[in-house]
Scaffold this motif. Sequence first.
Motif, PDB file in Angstrom:
ATOM      1  N   THR A  15      -9.074   9.427  -1.973  1.00 36.18           N
ATOM      2  CA  THR A  15      -7.626   9.617  -2.040  1.00 36.18           C
ATOM      3  C   THR A  15      -7.156   9.387  -3.467  1.00 36.18           C
ATOM      4  N   ARG A  16      -6.373  10.329  -3.962  1.00 36.36           N
ATOM      5  CA  ARG A  16      -5.820  10.212  -5.311  1.00 36.36           C
ATOM      6  C   ARG A  16      -4.301  10.145  -5.228  1.00 36.36           C
ATOM      7  N   ARG A  17      -3.730   9.247  -6.029  1.00 32.01           N
ATOM      8  CA  ARG A  17      -2.264   9.243  -6.171  1.00 32.01           C
ATOM      9  C   ARG A  17      -1.975  10.051  -7.417  1.00 32.01           C
ATOM     10  N   GLU A  24      -3.602  11.016 -12.497  1.00 33.15           N
ATOM     11  CA  GLU A  24      -4.318  10.875 -11.230  1.00 33.15           C
ATOM     12  C   GLU A  24      -4.883   9.482 -11.154  1.00 33.15           C
ATOM     13  N   ASP A  48      -7.286   6.923  -8.752  1.00 33.54           N
ATOM     14  CA  ASP A  48      -8.055   6.661  -7.542  1.00 33.54           C
ATOM     15  C   ASP A  48      -8.806   5.357  -7.774  1.00 33.54           C
ATOM     16  N   LYS A  81       5.574  13.387  -7.007  1.00 31.38           N
ATOM     17  CA  LYS A  81       4.498  12.440  -6.666  1.00 31.38           C
ATOM     18  C   LYS A  81       3.815  12.945  -5.402  1.00 31.38           C
ATOM     19  N   ARG A 116       0.243  12.438  -2.783  1.00 32.35           N
ATOM     20  CA  ARG A 116      -0.974  11.716  -2.407  1.00 32.35           C
ATOM     21  C   ARG A 116      -1.934  12.756  -1.842  1.00 32.35           C
ATOM     22  N   THR A 117      -3.092  12.887  -2.462  1.00 34.97           N
ATOM     23  CA  THR A 117      -4.040  13.913  -2.024  1.00 34.97           C
ATOM     24  C   THR A 117      -5.324  13.254  -1.561  1.00 34.97           C
ATOM     25  N   THR A 118      -5.716  13.561  -0.322  1.00 39.81           N
ATOM     26  CA  THR A 118      -7.010  13.087   0.170  1.00 39.81           C
ATOM     27  C   THR A 118      -7.955  14.276   0.156  1.00 39.81           C
ATOM     28  N   ASP A 148      -2.455  17.209   1.212  1.00 39.00           N
ATOM     29  CA  ASP A 148      -1.426  16.731   0.295  1.00 39.00           C
ATOM     30  C   ASP A 148      -0.208  16.221   1.047  1.00 39.00           C
TER      31      ASP A 148
END
Lengths: 508, 246
Positions: free
Chosen positions: A37-39, A60, A62, A117, A119-121, A143
Amino acid sequence: MPDTPPHRFAVPDGTGADDVVAALARAGPVLVERPVTRRRTFYDTFDWRVHAAGGALEVEEDGAGARLVWRGGDGLVRAEARLAGRAPRLAGDLPDGPLRDGLLRVLDVRALLPVAKVRTTTTSVRVLDGEGKTVARVAVDHDVAGSADLGRHVRLVPVRGYDRALGRVAALLAKDLGLQPAADDVLRTALAAAGRRAGDYSARVRVQLSYGTASIDAAGPVLASLLRVVEANQQGVRDDVDPEFLHDLRVAVRRTRTAVRALRGALPDAVADEATGGFRWAQQVTGPVRDLDVHLLDLAAAGGDLAPAVDLLRRRRAAEHRRLVRTLGSPRWRDLLAWWGRVVADPRASGPPGPEAELPVARLARDRIARADRRVRRAGRAIGDASPAEALHDLRKRAKELRYLLELFASVLPPDDLGDVVDELKALQENLGDFHDYDVQEAALRALAADLVAAGESPATVMAIGVLVEDLHRRSQHARAEFAGRFAAFDRPAARRRRDRLLGVLVP
Amino acid sequence: MRVLATYSIKGGVGKTSAAVNLAYLAAREGNRTLLWDLDPQGAATWLFRIRPRVKGGGAALVRRKRALGDVIKGTDFDRLDLAPADLSYRHLDLDLDATRKPRRRLAKVLGDVAGEYDLVVLDCPPSISLVSESVFEASTTLLVPLVPSTLSVRTLDQLTAFLGQLDGRCPGLLAFFSMADRRKRLHREVMESVPRQRDGVLASSVPSSTDVERMGLHRAPVPEFAPRSKAAAAYEALWHEVGGRR
């Protein structure tokens, strides 16, 4: 290069990462990595310069840390850098390397602001060949922006030199899973979810007018679009984000004054008078901070000896900025903008229309432009080698007025001739602008030197200023010497004939 | 763009292992890195699971009929690319000789990718030849692995002398002890005395290690499959020393 397959696919509801993995695994060996997961925080300037350059910039984060990633329009990484500490605000804050080198040109003095903003997993699947080599990477992204679920997408990440493998994977995804190429990128979707759009602010104002519209009716859209620019930049000025907010605000004020002058005769007299006084005041009160901004930008390039001078200017600027913030919050300012907003929403309702109210705007434009052009030529022709600097500064103002008129009424002027006329005018303005800037800087530095001497500052600082003054003097003399030739080019018969064509005067 | 060539006249001294592991570490640190396997044996290429094949062979690259950028492959690791070896590299000397200014040729070919990479690592074939001379011209630094023995130190001296009498560009020369076995007295003695007598001998050394040998089993750089091993630490120290020097 052969056609690049689309790099991003929309995943329909009901299809998950597992289905993608299964489809790929049926075709050959794969390696599935643990979901990460990346913010992600996307950044751009107030006027969307990163977007205009094609692509997006994000921070990014993580488990492994934070990175700045700059992607191009194709989704591929243009440059990246590790980020230690706070997110960068100005290009100068960026870590050294190709990312900074590329972005410095794009950003110039503008600050980076967070625009979205997400959040991507991501579940990454490596497609392998017979040797166990990764020949393509398929990432399934989920996303989420705030509370908005932006859905799932499949991203194809090519491995250099393995184009055929990429093509096969793309074909497989399209065939087996019916995935369609996604039109949008994640930034665009995140912005849309927040009710925004990349490029939704620009300082350039291009209002589409029709030739036959009555001038009083054309006044509304033109003046309203300029007012929007003023209003949009206020917060950035108050928060002191970067110098361009104030610059754009002042340019919009100047253009407003030009437009009001041009539309006098169409607008009710009382409205034109009130606006003239009000926006003259607006330009005056925003002047000191802008002058100091320019002064500081000029000195920023110079070195260490000038540190005491820079400090003095910074303190002055801070005081002026506080004063400006108070002014922007004052009843006088707020009332001016509120009143003006009501006027431009419906100019006809703002008072008894002037005698030229019903004149088609195309005709009004031509009349005003012809006058402004005559003023430029008359003033320019009167300038000789012995003329004082003031004469050129005055000509610069007249040229600016003409330029603004050409831009404001561009939509009712023939485009080809307009382009040429503006280019010719730009060449003259460049020379006048250079001369003005050098002259003003020189005077400001002399005054600054005097202040520093009075304050007992070291001779080294004053001498360093002396060196700058010398250089500026030389440059301003050079610009002055070039003026005659530049103006002659501007005023030559061919250029005048083009201007006549632009304004619809029949050429024999 | 910095060009680092792992170079040795003799084979089997840990040249390819060094090239592979240093390139990996450079990329991990954030440098856009290209490893060019110039050795027709193609060991580095094989370790990265890439086919040792260049369309048109070395001749096409050297004659500039094929751009280096077109043959480069991405490895499995971020920011690390590889220009594969090809069996035709066995006569790269002859291909170079057929060009004008053969010694400048590799530098010219590398020039095509100058903007794309921060570091190029050249894994050179064990020989002294026109290819080597072209490598010398193109490199910022020569990195020479030495097995700690009197003979290999002699080879270093010969190389230093050879470089000294070349006209044209002279790369910096850095040597490090490779396949070092501290249990052997000769190794210990050489490793202690030589740095005192000669410049450019790095403090970091790479031990003789089964982990390095097992690169062939795992087909990956050592820090990937044995991150906490002595060998991984040794390469990291070596990269730290080499990466910081110009």
